[in-house]
Design a protein around this motif. Structure first.
Motif, mmCIF file in Angstrom:
data_model
loop_
_atom_site.group_PDB
_atom_site.id
_atom_site.type_symbol
_atom_site.label_atom_id
_atom_site.label_comp_id
_atom_site.label_asym_id
_atom_site.label_seq_id
_atom_site.Cartn_x
_atom_site.Cartn_y
_atom_site.Cartn_z
ATOM 1 N N GLU A 166 0.843 -1.211 0.000
ATOM 2 C CA GLU A 166 0.000 0.000 0.000
ATOM 3 C C GLU A 166 0.871 1.251 0.000
ATOM 4 N N SER A 167 1.906 1.213 0.828
ATOM 5 C CA SER A 167 2.798 2.370 0.922
ATOM 6 C C SER A 167 3.544 2.585 -0.402
ATOM 7 N N LEU A 168 4.061 1.491 -0.976
ATOM 8 C CA LEU A 168 4.807 1.594 -2.244
ATOM 9 C C LEU A 168 3.936 2.142 -3.368
ATOM 10 N N THR A 169 2.713 1.614 -3.480
ATOM 11 C CA THR A 169 1.843 2.046 -4.587
ATOM 12 C C THR A 169 1.408 3.499 -4.395
ATOM 13 N N ALA A 170 1.128 3.876 -3.161
ATOM 14 C CA ALA A 170 0.702 5.262 -2.909
ATOM 15 C C ALA A 170 1.835 6.233 -3.236
ATOM 16 N N ARG A 171 3.031 5.929 -2.755
ATOM 17 C CA ARG A 171 4.189 6.812 -3.015
ATOM 18 C C ARG A 171 4.535 6.803 -4.504
ATOM 19 N N GLY A 172 4.445 5.614 -5.104
ATOM 20 C CA GLY A 172 4.771 5.493 -6.522
ATOM 21 C C GLY A 172 3.818 6.297 -7.387
ATOM 22 N N LYS A 173 2.547 6.230 -7.049
ATOM 23 C CA LYS A 173 1.546 6.953 -7.845
ATOM 24 C C LYS A 173 1.752 8.464 -7.708
ATOM 25 N N ARG A 174 2.049 8.898 -6.496
ATOM 26 C CA ARG A 174 2.298 10.341 -6.285
ATOM 27 C C ARG A 174 3.522 10.793 -7.082
ATOM 28 N N ALA A 175 4.578 9.991 -6.995
ATOM 29 C CA ALA A 175 5.815 10.345 -7.701
ATOM 30 C C ALA A 175 5.595 10.365 -9.216
ATOM 31 N N LEU A 176 4.790 9.431 -9.697
ATOM 32 C CA LEU A 176 4.498 9.356 -11.131
ATOM 33 C C LEU A 176 3.685 10.572 -11.579
ATOM 34 N N ALA A 177 2.709 10.936 -10.765
ATOM 35 C CA ALA A 177 1.879 12.105 -11.096
ATOM 36 C C ALA A 177 2.753 13.365 -11.185
ATOM 37 N N GLN A 178 3.692 13.469 -10.274
ATOM 38 C CA GLN A 178 4.587 14.630 -10.289
ATOM 39 C C GLN A 178 5.523 14.587 -11.500
ATOM 40 N N ALA A 179 6.006 13.379 -11.806
ATOM 41 C CA ALA A 179 6.931 13.250 -12.948
ATOM 42 C C ALA A 179 6.244 13.604 -14.266
ATOM 43 N N LEU A 180 4.937 13.318 -14.350
ATOM 44 C CA LEU A 180 4.209 13.561 -15.601
ATOM 45 C C LEU A 180 3.537 14.932 -15.639
ATOM 46 N N ALA A 181 3.539 15.632 -14.532
ATOM 47 C CA ALA A 181 2.838 16.926 -14.472
ATOM 48 C C ALA A 181 3.276 17.900 -15.579
ATOM 49 N N PRO A 182 4.579 18.018 -15.849
ATOM 50 C CA PRO A 182 4.985 18.972 -16.896
ATOM 51 C C PRO A 182 4.474 18.591 -18.291
ATOM 52 N N ALA A 183 4.130 17.353 -18.483
ATOM 53 C CA ALA A 183 3.719 16.911 -19.829
ATOM 54 C C ALA A 183 2.205 16.942 -20.010
ATOM 55 N N ARG A 184 1.492 17.487 -19.029
ATOM 56 C CA ARG A 184 0.020 17.457 -19.081
ATOM 57 C C ARG A 184 -0.523 18.037 -20.389
ATOM 58 N N GLU A 185 -0.002 19.174 -20.768
ATOM 59 C CA GLU A 185 -0.527 19.853 -21.960
ATOM 60 C C GLU A 185 -0.297 19.000 -23.205
ATOM 61 N N LYS A 186 0.908 18.496 -23.312
ATOM 62 C CA LYS A 186 1.261 17.697 -24.499
ATOM 63 C C LYS A 186 0.463 16.395 -24.558
ATOM 64 N N LEU A 187 0.097 15.900 -23.381
ATOM 65 C CA LEU A 187 -0.632 14.631 -23.324
ATOM 66 C C LEU A 187 -2.134 14.823 -23.518
ATOM 67 N N GLY A 188 -2.554 16.067 -23.639
ATOM 68 C CA GLY A 188 -3.982 16.328 -23.848
ATOM 69 C C GLY A 188 -4.769 16.327 -22.561
ATOM 70 N N TYR A 189 -4.091 16.526 -21.433
ATOM 71 C CA TYR A 189 -4.780 16.551 -20.143
ATOM 72 C C TYR A 189 -4.835 17.974 -19.576
ATOM 73 N N GLU A 190 -4.760 18.954 -20.461
ATOM 74 C CA GLU A 190 -4.710 20.333 -19.993
ATOM 75 C C GLU A 190 -6.007 20.727 -19.294
ATOM 76 N N ASP A 191 -7.140 20.307 -19.923
ATOM 77 C CA ASP A 191 -8.411 20.628 -19.253
ATOM 78 C C ASP A 191 -8.804 19.481 -18.336
ATOM 79 N N ASP A 192 -9.835 19.664 -17.566
ATOM 80 C CA ASP A 192 -10.238 18.672 -16.573
ATOM 81 C C ASP A 192 -10.851 17.420 -17.210
ATOM 82 N N SER A 193 -11.441 17.586 -18.403
ATOM 83 C CA SER A 193 -12.061 16.418 -19.034
ATOM 84 C C SER A 193 -10.983 15.538 -19.655
ATOM 85 N N ILE A 194 -11.087 14.222 -19.453
ATOM 86 C CA ILE A 194 -10.048 13.286 -19.930
ATOM 87 C C ILE A 194 -10.585 12.462 -21.086
#
Lengths: 194, 128
Positions: A166-194
């Motif tokens: 549980e701890s590994l997956t929670a920390r991993g998911k947070r770290a992944l979200a942070q790692a991908l945050a700069p690419a949000r626009e390029k990935l098409g996740y700029e707006d709230d709708s996915i």
């Protein structure tokens, strides 16, 4: 036995049939397990050729252990995931010893892939993000969120407690979200709708 | 962490869940047909030969005499022979008679020597 009959058989029953010389049981088991093992290996290692080597090795170990397999004691898929996870860990450790210059560059979510289809781009970005995680976190995140396994099974595969998973997956998911945050626009996740 | 940072992370968490879902169904992470064929080849090369049960000693013996039919014939013949042995039919010569001939008699003394019943006694006298 008709091929359809094999779809109802449990993994360990197929393995027992394989041990008794049933080639169709081997094919059914391969069709069922190989894509899962390969999928895990390719996401952890980020390299198809290496993932093939690891998958082939893991499956080979399964064939060798088949005559000695005790029905009902362990889940074949869990055992196979554990072997694969350990083989991936060994590969990554050896890679660390090789030196950074000789290691393939992780897939870059920035400009180099902008001309690809968005789905491919997203998958590449996810893969690149996964590569930034520590190895155990990466394995846990892949098993939990992509392979869809339950925490107790992941605990068995990684040979740790459920709380640690549980701890590994929670920390991993947070770290992944942070790692991908700069690419949000390029990935098409700029707006709230996915 | 500021409120705006938290919003960004939360947004990415949702995006991340969508990414995971896409990754689960991603065909790009599937093995190739060639590789699957290689795994099948490995499996068949490692596959143990079909195991056949070792026949028991009794099964080996019965198969040697021609199975149950042969064994039945053998038992019948044995019983018949045993019965003839203990209760031979009238007129059937005994084995001893067949060997020596039923009309044959033998004499252990030389011709001309009369068996007086004292022959052994005479020897005793000479030695004494």
């Amino acid at each position: 036995m008709p091929l359809d009959a094999y779809t109802d058989l449990a993994d360990d029953a197929l393995l027992a049939q394989y041990s008794q010389g049933d080639a169709a049981a081997a094919r059914a088991l391969i069709a069922r397990l190989t894509p899962r093992v390969f999928g895990h290996a390719v996401r952890v290692l980020g390299d198809r050729a290496e993932a093939e080597d690891v998958t082939q090795d893991a499956m080979m170990r399964l064939w060798k252990v088949a005559p000695h397999w005790r029905m009902g004691e362990a889940k074949v898929s869990t055992w196979l995931y554990r072997v694969t996870a350990n083989l991936c860990t060994d590969r990554l450790r050896r890679k660390r010893g090789v030196g950074l210059d000789e290691v393939d560059e992780p897939l870059d979510p920035s400009p180099s892939v902008t001309d690809q289809l968005q789905t491919r781009e997203r998958m590449d970005a996810l893969q690149a993000g996964l590569q930034t995680l520590p190895e155990r976190q990466r394995q846990a995140v892949i098993l939990r969120h992509i392979e869809g396994l339950a925490n107790p099974e992941i605990a068995e595969i990684l040979e740790i407690s459920t709380e640690a998973v549980e701890s590994l997956t929670a920390r991993g998911k947070r770290a992944l979200a942070q790692a991908l945050a700069p690419a949000r626009e390029k990935l098409g996740y700029e707006d709230d709708s996915i | 962490m500021t409120a705006s940072d938290k919003d960004t992370v939360d947004l990415d968490m949702n995006a991340l869940d969508a990414l995971f879902e896409q990754a689960t169904n991603d065909v790009g992470a599937q093995p190739s047909e060639t590789f699957m064929a290689r795994v099948v080849t490995d499996a068949l090369a490692q596959q143990p030969m079909p195991q056949f049960a070792q026949p028991s000693l009794w099964e080996q013996i019965t198969s040697m005499v021609g199975g149950w039919q042969g064994m039945g014939g053998l038992v019948a013949a044995t019983c018949a022979g045993f019965w003839v042995g203990i209760n031979p039919p009238e007129g059937l010569p005994t084995q001893f008679e067949t060997f020596l001939g039923s009309e044959t008699s033998i004499s252990l003394l030389e011709d001309g020597i009369e068996d007086t019943g004292m022959f052994g006694f005479g020897w005793d006298m000479e030695e004494g």
